[in-house]
Design an enzyme around this catalytic site. Sequence first.
Site, short mmCIF file in Angstrom:
data_model
loop_
_atom_site.label_atom_id
_atom_site.label_comp_id
_atom_site.label_asym_id
_atom_site.label_seq_id
_atom_site.Cartn_x
_atom_site.Cartn_y
_atom_site.Cartn_z
N ASP A 359 0.71 -1.33 -0.18
CA ASP A 359 -0.12 -0.05 0.04
C ASP A 359 0.78 1.36 -0.03
OD1 ASP A 359 -2.84 1.07 0.09
OD2 ASP A 359 -2.17 1.65 2.12
N GLU A 406 0.84 -0.49 -5.22
CA GLU A 406 -0.15 0.22 -5.15
C GLU A 406 0.10 1.80 -5.53
OE1 GLU A 406 -2.25 3.47 -4.35
OE2 GLU A 406 -1.82 2.98 -2.23
N ASP A 459 -11.16 1.02 -0.69
CA ASP A 459 -11.24 2.48 -0.27
C ASP A 459 -12.35 3.20 -1.36
OD1 ASP A 459 -9.74 2.94 1.77
OD2 ASP A 459 -7.86 3.15 0.21
#
Length: 562
Positions: A359, A406, A459
Amino acid sequence: MSICSSLTPFPASLYSPPNPVRSNSAAPNRIRVHFKNGGSLSAGEDLPLDYESWHPKRDLRSRRRAGILLHPTSFPGPYGVGDLGPQAFQFVDWLHDAGCSLWQVLPLVPPGRRSNEDGSPYSGQDANCGNTLLISLEELVKDGLLSKEELPKSIDTDRVNFDAIADVKDPLVAEAAKRLVSSSGELKNQLQEFRKDPKIAGWLEDAAYFAAIDDTLNTISWYDWPESLKNRHLVALEEIYHSKKEFIDTFIAEQFLFQRQWQKVHDYAQTKGVSIMGDMPIYVGYHSADVWANKKQFLLDNSGFPLLVSGVPPDAFSETGQLWNSPLYDWKAMERDGYSWWIRRLRRAQNLFDEFRIDHFRGFAGFWAVPSEAKVAMVGKWKVGPGKSLFDAIFRSVGEINIIAEDLGVITEDVVQLRKSIGAPGMAVLQFGFGSDAENPHLPHNHEQNQVVYTGTHDNDTIKGWWDVLPQEEKSNVLKYLGNAVEEDVSWGLIEAALSSVAQTTIIPMQDILGLGSSARMNTPATQYGNWSWRIPKSRTFDSLTSEAQQLRDMLVMYGRL
């Protein structure tokens, strides 16, 4: 003249580049094709009779594939939170029936219960431990560590109340762990091996001591601990070991039970041809064993308080930016130490997953640093990250690893170059594709082969929720682009667009397979409460989703992802 077919029928990668061979100083160059067995032919000579069967072999590493994003807490089940019991195995079966070869989970770490983030796996108290709320009580009964009579009454809820579930499950998991510690036999032997495993022992001991002190003092942060414990004085730690030995032994046994149940699910997934993709937040929480036991690896002042904290500048989710408040790494100190902290962390990830997404990958190229006293993230500054030197050190120590980067948000050229230099696929999200022009990198015609395409991530809103609030002009753009999609079935229209992409990997949130609306959204960034609690409705068991599995499988066949 026929040529003996004993020549290996595949030249190197079909054939090696033409190689001029001079038979004597006066003869012209002759082009020859070389075969794997050392034989060769000159231009114009007959090829073997089976020449037409010399089809190129597909590189299995570039095989097209598809998977589902579903965190284990979202499984249905009887005790208020999804776990690693029967539903986990049923989901793997469903993936196999649907033709999927990938399952992505969110971080499996224990959510920080004092972070006020209500179950967030991205605000964990330890980067290496497993979330013990995921331990299946039914599996503990099978192990003889609990009796059926001790199991709680069914908790009938479609959303996870983390505090309430912890009140029910924590005492039962702890009791099972204590019984394991005081037992003898094969399971106890496995626990002892787990404690001694050099890949586990280091972080496990730090985590156990941290949890024991935390349980004793009950402060908001380790910063408020007595100096001797805050700075890990040996005498103080020995006192904790003796006074909290039962707690420490129980903590370690609980981690063993998590590891054992997760390994069963992981092993079963492998038998079904399903790879599990984990998720690794780039940062760790301040109130964690990771920081407390490794202070020199972080940007802290002499008293141990963060100098700078993490976040991102103003973006689509927040006008003032997102203030994450995790302490930032001291990259210079880490480099001097050979990035050993990161190497240990990556080895742990390898122990749990087949591959994993990192991430906020952009933070390795350049990261947003906010003064720790700031109230909003917009006052931060960009600073240079470690770049490729970090990954060079990791690859030297760990070997080949499957990383997904990501790379959403503010992506600059240095981020792109870093990702490409390590061969990691980036990401595209279809929901981000329709608000601008044809150059939008999230539109399918701009995707790359080495990429992972999502309809949406954890998200994002679900497709249906996103669609319900989309401006009419943008809706028209979506329908025009998709061609054969209709509003009533826009979820499957976007799913098909993702599957038809040139990107090697497609991942679809389970909520989109089920066609659910905004109430099934997993997380809304820059908000603190009401996230991470969605569960599959009890009316939608995996056994009842055969039509969805078949519809998905048909699409995977059509687009070469089976």
